[in-house]
Scaffold this motif. Structure first.
Motif, PDB file in Angstrom:
ATOM      1  N   PRO A 258     -41.283  41.261  40.638  1.00  0.00           N
ATOM      2  CA  PRO A 258     -42.135  40.216  41.711  1.00  0.00           C
ATOM      3  C   PRO A 258     -43.188  38.857  40.720  1.00  0.00           C
ATOM      4  N   GLN A 259     -43.136  39.751  40.161  1.00  0.00           N
ATOM      5  CA  GLN A 259     -43.908  38.157  39.203  1.00  0.00           C
ATOM      6  C   GLN A 259     -42.684  36.931  39.336  1.00  0.00           C
ATOM      7  N   LEU A 260     -41.750  37.177  39.097  1.00  0.00           N
ATOM      8  CA  LEU A 260     -40.693  35.835  39.024  1.00  0.00           C
ATOM      9  C   LEU A 260     -40.405  35.661  40.497  1.00  0.00           C
ATOM     10  N   ARG A 261     -40.275  36.581  41.087  1.00  0.00           N
ATOM     11  CA  ARG A 261     -40.061  36.225  42.333  1.00  0.00           C
ATOM     12  C   ARG A 261     -41.549  35.282  42.855  1.00  0.00           C
ATOM     13  N   GLU A 262     -42.699  35.281  42.069  1.00  0.00           N
ATOM     14  CA  GLU A 262     -44.251  34.683  43.373  1.00  0.00           C
ATOM     15  C   GLU A 262     -43.897  33.653  42.793  1.00  0.00           C
ATOM     16  N   ARG A 263     -44.158  33.799  41.462  1.00  0.00           N
ATOM     17  CA  ARG A 263     -43.282  32.203  40.894  1.00  0.00           C
ATOM     18  C   ARG A 263     -42.908  31.127  41.531  1.00  0.00           C
ATOM     19  N   HIS A 264     -41.398  31.666  41.265  1.00  0.00           N
ATOM     20  CA  HIS A 264     -40.414  30.775  42.625  1.00  0.00           C
ATOM     21  C   HIS A 264     -40.827  30.909  43.654  1.00  0.00           C
ATOM     22  N   GLN A 265     -41.306  31.523  44.648  1.00  0.00           N
ATOM     23  CA  GLN A 265     -42.325  30.844  46.214  1.00  0.00           C
ATOM     24  C   GLN A 265     -43.075  30.462  45.958  1.00  0.00           C
ATOM     25  N   ALA A 266     -44.319  30.475  44.632  1.00  0.00           N
ATOM     26  CA  ALA A 266     -45.157  29.301  44.341  1.00  0.00           C
ATOM     27  C   ALA A 266     -44.138  27.670  44.091  1.00  0.00           C
ATOM     28  N   MET A 267     -43.355  27.623  43.071  1.00  0.00           N
ATOM     29  CA  MET A 267     -42.879  26.562  42.727  1.00  0.00           C
ATOM     30  C   MET A 267     -42.318  26.180  44.278  1.00  0.00           C
ATOM     31  N   ARG A 268     -41.563  26.362  44.710  1.00  0.00           N
ATOM     32  CA  ARG A 268     -40.809  26.014  45.842  1.00  0.00           C
ATOM     33  C   ARG A 268     -42.028  25.476  47.095  1.00  0.00           C
ATOM     34  N   ALA A 269     -42.723  26.055  47.595  1.00  0.00           N
ATOM     35  CA  ALA A 269     -44.117  25.543  48.072  1.00  0.00           C
ATOM     36  C   ALA A 269     -44.429  23.868  47.467  1.00  0.00           C
ATOM     37  N   ALA A 270     -44.880  24.468  46.267  1.00  0.00           N
ATOM     38  CA  ALA A 270     -45.633  22.915  45.631  1.00  0.00           C
ATOM     39  C   ALA A 270     -44.318  22.205  45.014  1.00  0.00           C
ATOM     40  N   GLY A 271     -43.100  21.752  45.699  1.00  0.00           N
ATOM     41  CA  GLY A 271     -41.887  20.875  46.359  1.00  0.00           C
ATOM     42  C   GLY A 271     -40.985  20.794  44.798  1.00  0.00           C
ATOM     43  N   GLY A 272     -41.528  22.158  43.969  1.00  0.00           N
ATOM     44  CA  GLY A 272     -40.298  22.337  42.925  1.00  0.00           C
ATOM     45  C   GLY A 272     -41.081  22.845  41.905  1.00  0.00           C
ATOM     46  N   GLY A 273     -41.746  22.293  41.819  1.00  0.00           N
ATOM     47  CA  GLY A 273     -43.202  22.266  40.600  1.00  0.00           C
ATOM     48  C   GLY A 273     -43.106  21.199  39.611  1.00  0.00           C
ATOM     49  N   SER A 274     -44.127  21.211  38.287  1.00  0.00           N
ATOM     50  CA  SER A 274     -43.860  20.504  37.097  1.00  0.00           C
ATOM     51  C   SER A 274     -42.523  20.861  36.269  1.00  0.00           C
ATOM     52  N   HIS A 275     -41.852  19.517  35.345  1.00  0.00           N
ATOM     53  CA  HIS A 275     -41.152  19.814  34.835  1.00  0.00           C
ATOM     54  C   HIS A 275     -41.572  20.662  33.778  1.00  0.00           C
ATOM     55  N   GLU A 276     -42.977  21.060  33.041  1.00  0.00           N
ATOM     56  CA  GLU A 276     -43.063  21.703  32.325  1.00  0.00           C
ATOM     57  C   GLU A 276     -42.806  23.698  33.830  1.00  0.00           C
ATOM     58  N   GLU A 277     -43.630  23.649  33.985  1.00  0.00           N
ATOM     59  CA  GLU A 277     -43.091  24.952  35.812  1.00  0.00           C
ATOM     60  C   GLU A 277     -40.954  24.704  35.165  1.00  0.00           C
ATOM     61  N   LYS A 278     -40.960  24.211  35.676  1.00  0.00           N
ATOM     62  CA  LYS A 278     -39.559  24.458  35.983  1.00  0.00           C
ATOM     63  C   LYS A 278     -38.745  24.992  34.363  1.00  0.00           C
TER      64      LYS A 278
END
Length: 239
Positions: free
Chosen positions: A130-150
């Motif tokens: 669930p934690q990975l899934r939530e992080r993935h969904q948040a990154m997608r909502a933010a347009g893919g996320g920052s380089h560090e987040e990726k």
């Protein structure tokens, strides 16, 4: 001339009258007897190299010899100084070889290799975490996320996939072992998450293969391949 060894079987066995061995032209296979055992041998070529022709010839000798009973197959490249040295080894390990032949009677080796379907395992990892899934969904909502987040997300996913490889290797072994008499783990770091050899009774062959099919039918992220029946190289050690 040195002696090349293909395998060991009981002296009471009927063997084909003519078997062609390795070499060009093929060297004739003969037997060296000691007690209740014979070794299948030929002269060794002057230059022994693992050429496809000779690898296949070695395999054919073992397969032809085991038609009428079990054979302790030697791996390609086994050379002794002469026939007398082969006979001495047979005598030294006589009882152990006989016991091993009894174990191998009516059984073949199956090698099972497994790996992950890349896209399917990523989906499975996200679905199970669930934690990975939530992080993935948040990154997608933010347009893919920052380089560090990726970068952090990629490291977390890689760790989760590695852990899944370990658990799937255990799953495969635990699923198939009940249908086999013995299991041998192959070398790691070969590009496979599992590399296992199983000694399988011929009357349980279909049950074993059905269990293999069940693995990839029930776990879409797994790629599983079984090769066999094979001479039981992985189970020939009588030590």
């Amino acid at each position: 001339m040195s002696t090349y060894v293909y395998g060991i079987t009981r002296a009471s066995r009927e063997l084909p009258d003519t078997i062609d061995g390795i070499g060009e032209p093929p060297l004739p296979v003969r037997t060296v007897k000691a007690g209740q055992l014979v070794a299948l041998v030929s002269d060794a070529p002057a230059e022994l190299k693992a050429k496809r022709r000779d690898l296949l010839a070695h395999q054919r000798v073992v397969i032809q010899a085991q038609v009428g009973g079990p054979v302790l197959p030697m791996r390609f490249g086994g050379v002794s100084p002469d026939d007398e040295a082969v006979g001495a080894i047979l005598s030294e390990h006589h009882d152990a070889y006989l016991q091993r032949l009894e174990v191998l009677a009516g059984r073949d080796e199956y090698n099972v290799k497994a790996n992950h379907q890349e896209e399917a395992v990523l989906y499975a990892v996200l679905a199970a975490n669930p934690q990975l899934r939530e992080r993935h969904q948040a990154m997608r909502a933010a347009g893919g996320g920052s380089h560090e987040e990726k970068l952090v997300f990629g490291q977390l996913v890689a760790g989760a996939v590695s852990e899944r490889e370990r658990t799937d290797a255990v799953l495969i072994e635990e699923t198939l072992t009940p249908f086999a008499e013995a299991v041998h783990r192959g070398p790691e770091s070969t590009g496979w998450l599992a590399n296992l050899s199983f000694l399988v009774d011929r009357d349980r062959r279909e049950d074993f293969l059905a269990a293999v099919r069940g693995l990839y039918e029930q776990h879409e992220h797994l790629q599983v391949q079984a090769t066999g029946p094979l001479p039981p190289y992985s189970f020939a050690d009588a030590g």
